[in-house]
Design a protein around this motif. Structure first.
Motif, PDB file in Angstrom:
ATOM      1  N   GLY A  20     -32.778  -0.167  48.816  1.00  0.00           N
ATOM      2  CA  GLY A  20     -31.452   0.231  49.306  1.00  0.00           C
ATOM      3  C   GLY A  20     -30.918  -0.748  50.341  1.00  0.00           C
ATOM      4  N   SER A  46     -24.866  -3.921  53.487  1.00  0.00           N
ATOM      5  CA  SER A  46     -23.415  -3.756  53.287  1.00  0.00           C
ATOM      6  C   SER A  46     -22.603  -4.729  54.123  1.00  0.00           C
ATOM      7  CB  SER A  46     -22.964  -2.360  53.703  1.00  0.00           C
ATOM      8  OG  SER A  46     -23.642  -1.370  53.017  1.00  0.00           O
ATOM      9  N   ARG A 199     -28.197   8.666  53.567  1.00  0.00           N
ATOM     10  CA  ARG A 199     -28.733   9.306  54.771  1.00  0.00           C
ATOM     11  C   ARG A 199     -28.016   8.656  55.945  1.00  0.00           C
ATOM     12  NH1 ARG A 199     -32.734   8.349  58.598  1.00  0.00           N
ATOM     13  NH2 ARG A 199     -33.850  10.217  59.293  1.00  0.00           N
ATOM     14  N   ASN A 245     -31.748   8.867  46.209  1.00  0.00           N
ATOM     15  CA  ASN A 245     -31.932   8.194  47.492  1.00  0.00           C
ATOM     16  C   ASN A 245     -32.218   9.218  48.586  1.00  0.00           C
ATOM     17  OD1 ASN A 245     -29.811   6.577  49.913  1.00  0.00           O
ATOM     18  ND2 ASN A 245     -31.874   5.965  49.363  1.00  0.00           N
ATOM     19  N   GLY A 247     -35.613   9.751  51.490  1.00  0.00           N
ATOM     20  CA  GLY A 247     -36.915  10.411  51.587  1.00  0.00           C
ATOM     21  C   GLY A 247     -37.870  10.114  50.450  1.00  0.00           C
ATOM     22  N   GLU A 266     -33.393   4.535  45.042  1.00  0.00           N
ATOM     23  CA  GLU A 266     -33.236   3.534  46.097  1.00  0.00           C
ATOM     24  C   GLU A 266     -34.169   3.905  47.237  1.00  0.00           C
ATOM     25  OE1 GLU A 266     -29.233   2.665  47.425  1.00  0.00           O
ATOM     26  OE2 GLU A 266     -28.614   2.139  45.392  1.00  0.00           O
ATOM     27  N   CYS A 268     -35.937   2.663  51.099  1.00  0.00           N
ATOM     28  CA  CYS A 268     -35.697   1.823  52.259  1.00  0.00           C
ATOM     29  C   CYS A 268     -36.727   2.139  53.347  1.00  0.00           C
ATOM     30  CB  CYS A 268     -34.249   2.101  52.688  1.00  0.00           C
ATOM     31  SG  CYS A 268     -33.772   1.307  54.150  1.00  0.00           S
ATOM     32  N   ILE A 272     -39.832  -0.023  55.205  1.00  0.00           N
ATOM     33  CA  ILE A 272     -39.748  -0.412  56.623  1.00  0.00           C
ATOM     34  C   ILE A 272     -40.989   0.086  57.362  1.00  0.00           C
ATOM     35  CG2 ILE A 272     -38.485   0.011  58.799  1.00  0.00           C
ATOM     36  CD1 ILE A 272     -35.888   0.060  57.203  1.00  0.00           C
TER      37      ILE A 272
HETATM   38  C1  FMN Z   1     -31.896   0.315  59.532  1.00  0.00           C
HETATM   39  C2  FMN Z   1     -31.095   0.798  58.349  1.00  0.00           C
HETATM   40  C3  FMN Z   1     -29.913   0.141  58.005  1.00  0.00           C
HETATM   41  C4  FMN Z   1     -29.151   0.600  56.920  1.00  0.00           C
HETATM   42  N1  FMN Z   1     -27.992  -0.071  56.579  1.00  0.00           N
HETATM   43  C5  FMN Z   1     -27.269   0.382  55.503  1.00  0.00           C
HETATM   44  C6  FMN Z   1     -26.111  -0.316  55.066  1.00  0.00           C
HETATM   45  O1  FMN Z   1     -25.731  -1.349  55.606  1.00  0.00           O
HETATM   46  N2  FMN Z   1     -25.423   0.186  54.014  1.00  0.00           N
HETATM   47  C7  FMN Z   1     -25.815   1.321  53.348  1.00  0.00           C
HETATM   48  O2  FMN Z   1     -25.168   1.711  52.371  1.00  0.00           O
HETATM   49  N3  FMN Z   1     -26.932   1.979  53.727  1.00  0.00           N
HETATM   50  C8  FMN Z   1     -27.649   1.550  54.779  1.00  0.00           C
HETATM   51  N4  FMN Z   1     -28.787   2.219  55.160  1.00  0.00           N
HETATM   52  C9  FMN Z   1     -29.173   3.444  54.428  1.00  0.00           C
HETATM   53  C10 FMN Z   1     -30.256   3.134  53.383  1.00  0.00           C
HETATM   54  O3  FMN Z   1     -29.791   2.253  52.379  1.00  0.00           O
HETATM   55  C11 FMN Z   1     -30.704   4.446  52.686  1.00  0.00           C
HETATM   56  O4  FMN Z   1     -29.576   5.010  52.029  1.00  0.00           O
HETATM   57  C12 FMN Z   1     -31.243   5.465  53.663  1.00  0.00           C
HETATM   58  O5  FMN Z   1     -32.093   4.870  54.617  1.00  0.00           O
HETATM   59  C13 FMN Z   1     -32.020   6.569  52.920  1.00  0.00           C
HETATM   60  O6  FMN Z   1     -33.083   6.047  52.143  1.00  0.00           O
HETATM   61  P1  FMN Z   1     -34.612   6.080  52.691  1.00  0.00           P
HETATM   62  O7  FMN Z   1     -34.945   7.489  52.944  1.00  0.00           O
HETATM   63  O8  FMN Z   1     -35.431   5.433  51.617  1.00  0.00           O
HETATM   64  O9  FMN Z   1     -34.607   5.280  53.959  1.00  0.00           O
HETATM   65  C14 FMN Z   1     -29.566   1.750  56.217  1.00  0.00           C
HETATM   66  C15 FMN Z   1     -30.777   2.389  56.575  1.00  0.00           C
HETATM   67  C16 FMN Z   1     -31.532   1.927  57.612  1.00  0.00           C
HETATM   68  C17 FMN Z   1     -32.817   2.629  57.950  1.00  0.00           C
END
Ligand code: FMN
Length: 327
Positions: A20, A46, A199, A245, A247, A266, A268, A272
Motif C-alpha cells: 500500500g 501518494s 485506515r 486493506n 490489518g 494491500e 503496509c 513496517i
Molecule cells: C506511515 C504511513 C503513511 C501512509 N501514507 C499513505 C499515503 O500517502 N497514501 C495513502 O493512500 N495511504 C497511506 N497510508 C495508508 C496505508 O496505505 C494503508 O492504507 C493503511 O496503513 C492500512 O493498511 P495496513 O493495516 O496494512 O497498514 C499510510 C500508512 C502509513 C502507516
C-alpha cells in the motif's frame, strides 16, 4: 507449488500482495527491495494535492516582496507545483524502467476535484500501470448533512473517472451511512477497483504534556474485520475488483479476504513492523493452505464465502452479540 497469480483491475499480478501507499513505496531503492521480496505490485506513496497547494503558497509568500506583478505570482506558484509533480512523475518513470511488477500511482486530494483536471494530463505519459485515488472529507462541519457529503463524494469520483483513462481504483473509508450504496454507485461509474478500507490517521492526546500527539500509525492484526465483512457483502454484487486493506498481517488473513471475494490485498503496517521477509512468510502460508485444501489457483476459492453464495446470507450482516459470553 500452487499458482498464486491473480488479476486486479485488468493487471496480471504474480500474487495478491500489493504494498500500500506509504513511506515503503516513496523511493526507487525501496520499491526495488519490495520487488525482490516478492510482492505482486506496489502503490506509490501518494502525491498530496493539499501538500502541493500548501508548499506552493508558502513559496509564493516567501517571495512576496518581489511579486509586484500578478503574472509573477502565477508563474512562481505554477513553477512550485510543477516541481512537486515532476518529482513524482520521475519516480513513476524510474520505477517502471527498473521493475517488472505493476506500478500504481496514487493521487490524494480533497475538495471538488478540479485539481484532477490539472494534474492528470501530466500523468498520461509517465507509464503508470494504473491509478489509485484517495479522497476523504471528515464530516466535521455540522452545517453539511450526510446526503450532501455523499453527493459531493460521488461528484468527485465521477470527475476522476472521466479524466483518468487508465485502470482506476478508489480507496475508501467505511464511514458512509450506506457503504453498500456508495460502492454500487462507484461500480456504476465503472471503477476498475475499490480498496476496502483505508485506515486514516487519527490524532491522540498526551496526558502528561496535555497536548495533541500523533496517534498510532500502524495497524494491528485484529483490525481487518470491517474490511472482511464489506468484501463478503459486496464482492458478488459489483463488477469492480476489490482489494482488501487494513490489518492484514498474515497469510491467514489474506486467505480470508480472498474467500470473501477480494482479488488482492494491500499491506503496509505488517512490513513496517516486521520487515520485508514477512512477504515470503505470508506467501508460504497461502501456498501451504491451498495445497492442504487442494486448490491449485486463487480463482478456485475466490469469493467462495461471499454473501451471495451463502446458504445463510445473514451471517455477514449480524452485528449484535446474541450469544452471551457465558453461554
Ligand atoms: C506511515 C504511513 C503513511 C501512509 N501514507 C499513505 C499515503 O500517502 N497514501 C495513502 O493512500 N495511504 C497511506 N497510508 C495508508 C496505508 O496505505 C494503508 O492504507 C493503511 O496503513 C492500512 O493498511 P495496513 O493495516 O496494512 O497498514 C499510510 C500508512 C502509513 C502507516
Amino acid at each position: 507449488m500452487a499458482n498464486l497469480e491473480t488479476s486486479y483491475m485488468g493487471l496480471k499480478l504474480k500474487n495478491p500482495i500489493i504494498v500500500g501507499s506509504s513511506p515503503l513505496t516513496s523511493n526507487l531503492d525501496q520499491i526495488k527491495k519490495l520487488e525482490d521480496a516478492g510482492v505482486g505490485a506496489v502503490v506509490l506513496k501518494s502525491i498530496f494535492q493539499e501538500q502541493i497547494d500548501k508548499d506552493a503558497d508558502m513559496n509564493v509568500d516567501m517571495e512576496q516582496a518581489f511579486l509586484n506583478h500578478s503574472d509573477a505570482y502565477g508563474f512562481l506558484r505554477g513553477a512550485s507545483e510543477d516541481h512537486y509533480i515532476d518529482k513524482y512523475l520521475t519516480l513513476v518513470e524510474d520505477a517502471k524502467k527498473s521493475c517488472n511488477i505493476p506500478i500504481i500511482a496514487s493521487l490524494n486530494g480533497a475538495g471538488d476535484g478540479s485539481w484532477i483536471k490539472e494534474y492528470v494530463p501530466r500523468f498520461a505519459y509517465c507509464g503508470a500501470d494504473a491509478f489509485e485515488i484517495n479522497h476523504y472529507e471528515i464530516g466535521s462541519n455540522a452545517n453539511i448533512d450526510g446526503r450532501k457529503m455523499d453527493k459531493d463524494f460521488i461528484k468527485f469520483a465521477k470527475l476522476a473517472r472521466k479524466e483518468i483513462k487508465l485502470p482506476l481504483s478508489i480507496k475508501l473509508g467505511s464511514n458512509f451511512s450506506s457503504p453498500a450504496n456508495i460502492i454500487r454507485e462507484l461500480d456504476f461509474l465503472k471503477y476498475d477497483g475499490m480498496v476496502l478500507f483505508n485506515r486514516f490517521y487519527n490524532p491522540d492526546i498526551d496526558i502528561n504534556a496535555i497536548s495533541i500527539k500523533r496517534g498510532l500509525t500502524t495497524s494491528s492484526k485484529d483490525e481487518y474485520f470491517n474490511s472482511l465483512r464489506w468484501i463478503g457483502l459486496m464482492s458478488e454484487e459489483i463488477n469492480a475488483d476489490l482489494c482488501a486493506n487494513t490489518g492484514i498481517h498474515s497469510g491467514e488473513t489474506i486467505i480470508k479476504m480472498i474467500l470473501a471475494g477480494a482479488s488482492s490485498v494491500e499491506i503496509c503496517s505488517a512490513l513496517i513492523t516486521t520487515g520485508l521477509e514477512t512477504v515470503n512468510m505470508m506467501l508460504e502460508q497461502v501456498n501451504n493452505w491451498m495445497e492442504l485444501k487442494g486448490f491449485s489457483s486463487i480463482d478456485q476459492f475466490k469469493g467462495k464465502l461471499a454473501q451471495e453464495r451463502m446458504e445463510d446470507p445473514t451471517l455477514w450482516e449480524r452485528t449484535q452479540y446474541i450469544i452471551s459470553l457465558h453461554s
